[in-house]
Design a protein around this motif. Sequence first.
Motif, PDB file in Angstrom:
ATOM      1  N   MET A   1       2.097  35.430  -1.654  1.00  0.00           N
ATOM      2  CA  MET A   1       0.953  35.868  -2.705  1.00  0.00           C
ATOM      3  C   MET A   1       0.198  34.824  -3.477  1.00  0.00           C
ATOM      4  O   MET A   1      -0.256  35.103  -4.337  1.00  0.00           O
ATOM      5  CB  MET A   1       1.785  36.684  -3.821  1.00  0.00           C
ATOM      6  CG  MET A   1       2.559  38.072  -3.279  1.00  0.00           C
ATOM      7  SD  MET A   1       1.242  39.041  -2.394  1.00  0.00           S
ATOM      8  CE  MET A   1       2.113  40.651  -2.323  1.00  0.00           C
ATOM      9  N   SER A   2       0.350  33.659  -2.895  1.00  0.00           N
ATOM     10  CA  SER A   2      -0.216  32.400  -3.737  1.00  0.00           C
ATOM     11  C   SER A   2      -1.704  32.527  -3.547  1.00  0.00           C
ATOM     12  O   SER A   2      -2.272  33.007  -2.389  1.00  0.00           O
ATOM     13  CB  SER A   2       0.319  31.130  -3.326  1.00  0.00           C
ATOM     14  OG  SER A   2       1.765  31.159  -3.599  1.00  0.00           O
ATOM     15  N   HIS A   3      -2.327  31.715  -4.498  1.00  0.00           N
ATOM     16  CA  HIS A   3      -3.703  31.529  -4.343  1.00  0.00           C
ATOM     17  C   HIS A   3      -3.950  30.254  -4.500  1.00  0.00           C
ATOM     18  O   HIS A   3      -3.122  29.488  -5.208  1.00  0.00           O
ATOM     19  CB  HIS A   3      -4.519  32.455  -5.671  1.00  0.00           C
ATOM     20  CG  HIS A   3      -4.477  33.926  -5.368  1.00  0.00           C
ATOM     21  ND1 HIS A   3      -3.356  34.844  -5.489  1.00  0.00           N
ATOM     22  CD2 HIS A   3      -5.466  34.748  -4.884  1.00  0.00           C
ATOM     23  CE1 HIS A   3      -3.851  36.107  -5.243  1.00  0.00           C
ATOM     24  NE2 HIS A   3      -4.769  35.896  -4.882  1.00  0.00           N
ATOM     25  N   PHE A   4      -5.029  29.887  -3.799  1.00  0.00           N
ATOM     26  CA  PHE A   4      -5.452  28.316  -3.960  1.00  0.00           C
ATOM     27  C   PHE A   4      -6.626  28.353  -4.872  1.00  0.00           C
ATOM     28  O   PHE A   4      -7.597  29.198  -4.537  1.00  0.00           O
ATOM     29  CB  PHE A   4      -5.862  27.881  -2.704  1.00  0.00           C
ATOM     30  CG  PHE A   4      -6.164  26.402  -2.471  1.00  0.00           C
ATOM     31  CD1 PHE A   4      -7.545  26.173  -1.626  1.00  0.00           C
ATOM     32  CD2 PHE A   4      -5.456  25.346  -2.876  1.00  0.00           C
ATOM     33  CE1 PHE A   4      -7.891  24.949  -1.982  1.00  0.00           C
ATOM     34  CE2 PHE A   4      -6.178  23.992  -2.612  1.00  0.00           C
ATOM     35  CZ  PHE A   4      -7.656  23.656  -2.244  1.00  0.00           C
ATOM     36  N   THR A   5      -6.433  27.275  -6.009  1.00  0.00           N
ATOM     37  CA  THR A   5      -7.658  27.291  -6.828  1.00  0.00           C
ATOM     38  C   THR A   5      -8.088  25.977  -6.882  1.00  0.00           C
ATOM     39  O   THR A   5      -7.516  24.854  -6.804  1.00  0.00           O
ATOM     40  CB  THR A   5      -6.988  27.373  -8.498  1.00  0.00           C
ATOM     41  OG1 THR A   5      -6.236  28.844  -8.229  1.00  0.00           O
ATOM     42  CG2 THR A   5      -7.980  27.239  -9.525  1.00  0.00           C
TER      43      THR A   5
ATOM     44  N   GLY B   1     -13.668  13.411  -7.455  1.00  0.00           N
ATOM     45  CA  GLY B   1     -13.654  14.129  -8.787  1.00  0.00           C
ATOM     46  C   GLY B   1     -13.298  15.572  -8.980  1.00  0.00           C
ATOM     47  O   GLY B   1     -13.473  16.347  -9.799  1.00  0.00           O
ATOM     48  N   GLY B   2     -12.920  15.840  -7.975  1.00  0.00           N
ATOM     49  CA  GLY B   2     -12.206  17.724  -7.980  1.00  0.00           C
ATOM     50  C   GLY B   2     -10.720  17.781  -8.431  1.00  0.00           C
ATOM     51  O   GLY B   2     -10.059  16.462  -7.918  1.00  0.00           O
ATOM     52  N   ILE B   3     -10.431  18.872  -8.597  1.00  0.00           N
ATOM     53  CA  ILE B   3      -9.169  19.404  -8.886  1.00  0.00           C
ATOM     54  C   ILE B   3      -8.812  20.384  -7.983  1.00  0.00           C
ATOM     55  O   ILE B   3      -9.575  21.452  -7.904  1.00  0.00           O
ATOM     56  CB  ILE B   3      -8.974  19.500 -10.324  1.00  0.00           C
ATOM     57  CG1 ILE B   3      -9.470  18.403 -11.222  1.00  0.00           C
ATOM     58  CG2 ILE B   3      -7.400  19.816 -10.683  1.00  0.00           C
ATOM     59  CD1 ILE B   3      -9.393  18.685 -12.790  1.00  0.00           C
ATOM     60  N   ARG B   4      -7.540  20.525  -7.426  1.00  0.00           N
ATOM     61  CA  ARG B   4      -6.978  21.616  -6.657  1.00  0.00           C
ATOM     62  C   ARG B   4      -5.626  21.767  -6.640  1.00  0.00           C
ATOM     63  O   ARG B   4      -4.826  20.841  -7.057  1.00  0.00           O
ATOM     64  CB  ARG B   4      -7.414  21.560  -5.359  1.00  0.00           C
ATOM     65  CG  ARG B   4      -7.449  20.188  -4.596  1.00  0.00           C
ATOM     66  CD  ARG B   4      -8.025  20.065  -3.348  1.00  0.00           C
ATOM     67  NE  ARG B   4      -7.755  18.867  -2.586  1.00  0.00           N
ATOM     68  CZ  ARG B   4      -8.520  18.427  -1.415  1.00  0.00           C
ATOM     69  NH1 ARG B   4      -9.752  19.110  -1.207  1.00  0.00           N
ATOM     70  NH2 ARG B   4      -8.000  17.263  -0.923  1.00  0.00           N
ATOM     71  N   MET B   5      -5.014  23.007  -6.758  1.00  0.00           N
ATOM     72  CA  MET B   5      -3.647  23.436  -6.830  1.00  0.00           C
ATOM     73  C   MET B   5      -3.428  24.479  -6.489  1.00  0.00           C
ATOM     74  O   MET B   5      -4.333  25.513  -6.248  1.00  0.00           O
ATOM     75  CB  MET B   5      -3.238  23.275  -8.268  1.00  0.00           C
ATOM     76  CG  MET B   5      -4.109  24.328  -9.290  1.00  0.00           C
ATOM     77  SD  MET B   5      -3.800  24.052 -10.901  1.00  0.00           S
ATOM     78  CE  MET B   5      -2.268  25.061 -10.897  1.00  0.00           C
ATOM     79  N   LEU B   6      -2.211  24.817  -6.564  1.00  0.00           N
ATOM     80  CA  LEU B   6      -1.818  26.477  -5.833  1.00  0.00           C
ATOM     81  C   LEU B   6      -1.965  26.996  -7.316  1.00  0.00           C
ATOM     82  O   LEU B   6      -1.146  26.684  -8.434  1.00  0.00           O
ATOM     83  CB  LEU B   6      -0.141  26.333  -5.265  1.00  0.00           C
ATOM     84  CG  LEU B   6      -0.063  27.383  -4.573  1.00  0.00           C
ATOM     85  CD1 LEU B   6      -0.953  27.453  -3.402  1.00  0.00           C
ATOM     86  CD2 LEU B   6       1.477  27.392  -3.942  1.00  0.00           C
ATOM     87  N   GLN B   7      -2.381  28.377  -7.425  1.00  0.00           N
ATOM     88  CA  GLN B   7      -2.726  28.968  -8.752  1.00  0.00           C
ATOM     89  C   GLN B   7      -1.307  29.139  -9.515  1.00  0.00           C
ATOM     90  O   GLN B   7      -0.380  29.493  -9.085  1.00  0.00           O
ATOM     91  CB  GLN B   7      -3.161  30.354  -8.502  1.00  0.00           C
ATOM     92  CG  GLN B   7      -3.457  31.133  -9.723  1.00  0.00           C
ATOM     93  CD  GLN B   7      -4.550  30.353 -10.766  1.00  0.00           C
ATOM     94  OE1 GLN B   7      -5.248  29.562 -10.418  1.00  0.00           O
ATOM     95  NE2 GLN B   7      -4.256  30.818 -12.164  1.00  0.00           N
ATOM     96  N   ASN B   8      -1.465  28.550 -10.673  1.00  0.00           N
ATOM     97  CA  ASN B   8      -0.313  28.815 -11.645  1.00  0.00           C
ATOM     98  C   ASN B   8      -1.029  29.104 -13.034  1.00  0.00           C
ATOM     99  O   ASN B   8      -1.955  28.210 -13.755  1.00  0.00           O
ATOM    100  CB  ASN B   8       0.450  27.427 -11.947  1.00  0.00           C
ATOM    101  CG  ASN B   8       2.006  27.563 -12.553  1.00  0.00           C
ATOM    102  OD1 ASN B   8       1.569  27.991 -13.692  1.00  0.00           O
ATOM    103  ND2 ASN B   8       2.941  27.563 -11.887  1.00  0.00           N
TER     104      ASN B   8
END
Lengths: 86, 140
Positions: free
Chosen positions: B1-5, A10-17
Motif C-alpha cells: 500500500m506504499s506510495h512513493f513521494t 537537489g531533489g528529495i524522494r522517499m517512501l511516503q511516511n
Amino acid sequence: MIALELTPEGGIRMLQNDSVDLRQFGTVEISRASHVEFDNAAQEWTVASAKTGKVLHRAPTRALALAWESDFYSPSGDGWAELTEA
Amino acid sequence: MSHFTRCDKANIVDKNAFVAACKELGLTDIRENTTVKDYYGKSEKVDVAARAPGARYDISLKKNAKGQFDMIADFWGVRGERRLYPELEKQKALGTDADLQGKILQVTSKHTIIAQYRRQGFVARVSTDEKNNIRVSLTR
C-alpha cells in the motif's frame, strides 16, 4: 525507520511516511508504489508492484507483508530502482 | 500500500542549514544580513552570502514572499577559474552551474532534515551511494 534520498540535482524522494512532509520543500508528486492485497484463493497476503502488477512477495499476515514492502521499496532495497528510474 | 513521494527540486527553507552546507562545501566568508554586488555592480541586500575560495562573486540567499529562500548567484563567477571541490572535480561531478546549484541544494536539504527531525527526537544516519545520492535514515 524513515529513509530519504537526496539527489545531486537537489531533489528529495522517499517512501511516503506521514512523519515527514516533503511539501515544506515545494511541490511533491506522489504515486503508488505497490498493492498489498489478500489472496482469497491462497489465503495469504500479497505484495504486488504497482508498476508491473507482478506479485513480489507473499506473507501470512498483513503486517509482515507491509514490513517486507517497506524494506523492499526503501532507498537501499531492491525495489527502489523501479520507483526512481524513468 | 506504499506510495512513493518525490520533490524534484527542494526549496531552501532553513537559513541555518544553508550556512551549514556552505561550511561543509568549503565556502568561506559567510556573512548574514549583508549586501552583495553582481557582475554589473548592482547591489542587493541578502540574508546570507558566502564565497568560494578564488571565486569572484558570492552565492547568496534571500527570503522570498513565501517565507522560503531563493539562491542567487552568478554561478560562472562563483565557480570561477579555481575549482572548489578538487575531490569532486576528479569525478567530474561539478562541471556545470546546474551541478553546483544541485549540490548546494542537496547538502542544504540534508542539514535541514537532520536539524528538523533531531528536534523531534530522531537520530539521523547519513551515507552516500555510488551515484552521489545522499541517504538520510531517521530512527527514534
